[in-house]
Design a protein around this motif. Sequence first.
Motif, PDB file in Angstrom:
ATOM      1  N   VAL A 177       0.981  -1.131   0.038  1.00  0.00           N
ATOM      2  CA  VAL A 177       0.173   0.015   0.131  1.00  0.00           C
ATOM      3  C   VAL A 177       0.919   1.269   0.003  1.00  0.00           C
ATOM      4  CG1 VAL A 177      -1.844   1.274   1.324  1.00  0.00           C
ATOM      5  CG2 VAL A 177      -1.707  -1.141   1.343  1.00  0.00           C
ATOM      6  N   LEU A 178       0.505   2.317  -0.732  1.00  0.00           N
ATOM      7  CA  LEU A 178       1.149   3.543  -0.777  1.00  0.00           C
ATOM      8  C   LEU A 178      -0.012   4.801  -0.193  1.00  0.00           C
ATOM      9  CD1 LEU A 178       2.906   3.383  -3.919  1.00  0.00           C
ATOM     10  CD2 LEU A 178       4.100   3.671  -1.979  1.00  0.00           C
ATOM     11  N   MET A 179       0.677   5.541   0.528  1.00  0.00           N
ATOM     12  CA  MET A 179      -0.252   6.690   0.871  1.00  0.00           C
ATOM     13  C   MET A 179       0.629   8.049   0.441  1.00  0.00           C
ATOM     14  SD  MET A 179      -1.111   8.279   4.623  1.00  0.00           S
ATOM     15  CE  MET A 179      -2.875   7.176   5.147  1.00  0.00           C
ATOM     16  N   LEU A 180      -0.374   8.663  -0.566  1.00  0.00           N
ATOM     17  CA  LEU A 180       0.426   9.824  -1.448  1.00  0.00           C
ATOM     18  C   LEU A 180      -0.246  11.094  -0.954  1.00  0.00           C
ATOM     19  CD1 LEU A 180       0.878   7.611  -4.624  1.00  0.00           C
ATOM     20  CD2 LEU A 180       2.607   7.955  -2.931  1.00  0.00           C
ATOM     21  N   THR A 181       0.526  12.138  -1.075  1.00  0.00           N
ATOM     22  CA  THR A 181      -0.237  13.420  -1.297  1.00  0.00           C
ATOM     23  C   THR A 181      -0.687  13.878  -2.633  1.00  0.00           C
ATOM     24  OG1 THR A 181       1.227  14.598   0.482  1.00  0.00           O
ATOM     25  CG2 THR A 181       0.192  15.798  -1.176  1.00  0.00           C
ATOM     26  N   TYR A 182      -2.066  14.152  -2.887  1.00  0.00           N
ATOM     27  CA  TYR A 182      -2.540  14.438  -4.166  1.00  0.00           C
ATOM     28  C   TYR A 182      -3.588  15.314  -3.978  1.00  0.00           C
ATOM     29  CZ  TYR A 182      -4.521  13.667  -8.730  1.00  0.00           C
ATOM     30  OH  TYR A 182      -5.023  13.589  -9.975  1.00  0.00           O
ATOM     31  N   ASN A 183      -3.589  16.557  -4.600  1.00  0.00           N
ATOM     32  CA  ASN A 183      -4.782  17.413  -4.426  1.00  0.00           C
ATOM     33  C   ASN A 183      -4.838  18.477  -5.723  1.00  0.00           C
ATOM     34  OD1 ASN A 183      -2.922  19.804  -3.821  1.00  0.00           O
ATOM     35  ND2 ASN A 183      -2.823  18.607  -1.703  1.00  0.00           N
ATOM     36  N   LYS A 201      -1.146  -2.351  -6.633  1.00  0.00           N
ATOM     37  CA  LYS A 201      -0.710  -1.875  -5.250  1.00  0.00           C
ATOM     38  C   LYS A 201      -1.894  -1.036  -4.643  1.00  0.00           C
ATOM     39  CE  LYS A 201       2.612  -4.496  -5.198  1.00  0.00           C
ATOM     40  NZ  LYS A 201       3.929  -4.281  -4.817  1.00  0.00           N
ATOM     41  N   GLY A 202      -2.227  -1.037  -3.541  1.00  0.00           N
ATOM     42  CA  GLY A 202      -3.384  -0.182  -3.017  1.00  0.00           C
ATOM     43  C   GLY A 202      -2.866   1.355  -2.818  1.00  0.00           C
ATOM     44  N   VAL A 203      -3.564   2.306  -3.084  1.00  0.00           N
ATOM     45  CA  VAL A 203      -3.255   3.785  -2.995  1.00  0.00           C
ATOM     46  C   VAL A 203      -4.348   4.346  -1.930  1.00  0.00           C
ATOM     47  CG1 VAL A 203      -2.954   5.913  -4.085  1.00  0.00           C
ATOM     48  CG2 VAL A 203      -2.076   3.770  -5.372  1.00  0.00           C
ATOM     49  N   LEU A 204      -3.708   5.051  -1.122  1.00  0.00           N
ATOM     50  CA  LEU A 204      -4.517   6.089  -0.232  1.00  0.00           C
ATOM     51  C   LEU A 204      -4.211   7.505  -0.405  1.00  0.00           C
ATOM     52  CD1 LEU A 204      -4.336   3.842   3.102  1.00  0.00           C
ATOM     53  CD2 LEU A 204      -6.300   3.767   1.354  1.00  0.00           C
ATOM     54  N   ILE A 205      -5.061   8.246  -0.533  1.00  0.00           N
ATOM     55  CA  ILE A 205      -4.878   9.622  -0.686  1.00  0.00           C
ATOM     56  C   ILE A 205      -4.702  10.491   0.631  1.00  0.00           C
ATOM     57  CG2 ILE A 205      -5.336  11.870  -1.595  1.00  0.00           C
ATOM     58  CD1 ILE A 205      -4.155   9.755  -3.818  1.00  0.00           C
ATOM     59  N   LYS A 206      -3.417  11.171   0.833  1.00  0.00           N
ATOM     60  CA  LYS A 206      -3.500  11.810   2.212  1.00  0.00           C
ATOM     61  C   LYS A 206      -3.400  13.530   1.610  1.00  0.00           C
ATOM     62  CE  LYS A 206       1.537  11.756   2.272  1.00  0.00           C
ATOM     63  NZ  LYS A 206       2.965  11.373   3.171  1.00  0.00           N
ATOM     64  N   LYS A 207      -3.679  14.358   2.391  1.00  0.00           N
ATOM     65  CA  LYS A 207      -3.841  15.942   2.216  1.00  0.00           C
ATOM     66  C   LYS A 207      -4.621  16.257   0.783  1.00  0.00           C
ATOM     67  CE  LYS A 207       0.636  16.500   4.321  1.00  0.00           C
ATOM     68  NZ  LYS A 207       0.039  16.776   5.508  1.00  0.00           N
TER      69      LYS A 207
END
Length: 263
Positions: A177-183, A201-207
């Motif tokens: 899993v990756l947690m990535l900044t995206y806005n 792979k799983g992707v979680l968005i932060k910010k």
Amino acid sequence: MLIQRELGGTGMRVSRLGLGTVKFGRNEQVKYPAGFDLPSDREITALLDQAMAAGVNLIDTAPAYGGSEQRLGKLLPERDRWLLCTKVGEIFEAGSSRFDFSASHTRASVEASLRRLRSDRLDIVLIHSHGNDLDILDRSDCLETLTKLRERGLIRAIGMSSKTVAGGLRAIDLVDVLMLTYNRADTSQAEVIEAAHKAGKGVLIKKGLASGHALKGHSVSAAETFRFLLQPPGVSSIIVGTINPSHLRENIAAVEAVPAAAA
């Protein structure tokens, strides 16, 4: 009820909106538009009940979030209905952060999170990067230690909350899993999202809301913002932190307004 999506190849399904819990335990050195008091146990319980009733099943926390883990361990209703995501590497003490990615600290951090969260397993554990992603991945024992803990059954999926494009791309072959900044103001991780999706792979968005700044003073609606965030193939969930029931209600409604085909 919120639609769920596959979290890569982990076998877990996550609601398209996840609940971030920094504000459950920490109000120092945070980047929100305004200061705030920590919520009471009663307020947290009401917020968790509200989230659960709407179908939110993903909770994001970290040892660096002050007392967040302890409060979740005490207050989280119906543990089996939730997926818990926590982190290793960052320690927040006396008003500042320090980082430790050694094998001994990684093991101790996971064991402490299990105790604080009152759980026998952690669904997702992410490396809490300090910014030098490649150094953590290539020169520390953190990832190897998390892999061993996953093999022991203490963790279901491992990953990285990365800060650089190079680090995100490197991590794809190493984590679940990756947690990535995206806005709207920062789409630099778009190529990482695309590559992670191709790799399953799983992707979680932060910010995604830029720590609360994205909607202030802008004409773009919350629904349009969430549609933008959910548009890239492979995005599983957007983590948004709040302690305000009205904000949570608005975020849930905005995500529900995004058609499944658009996400």
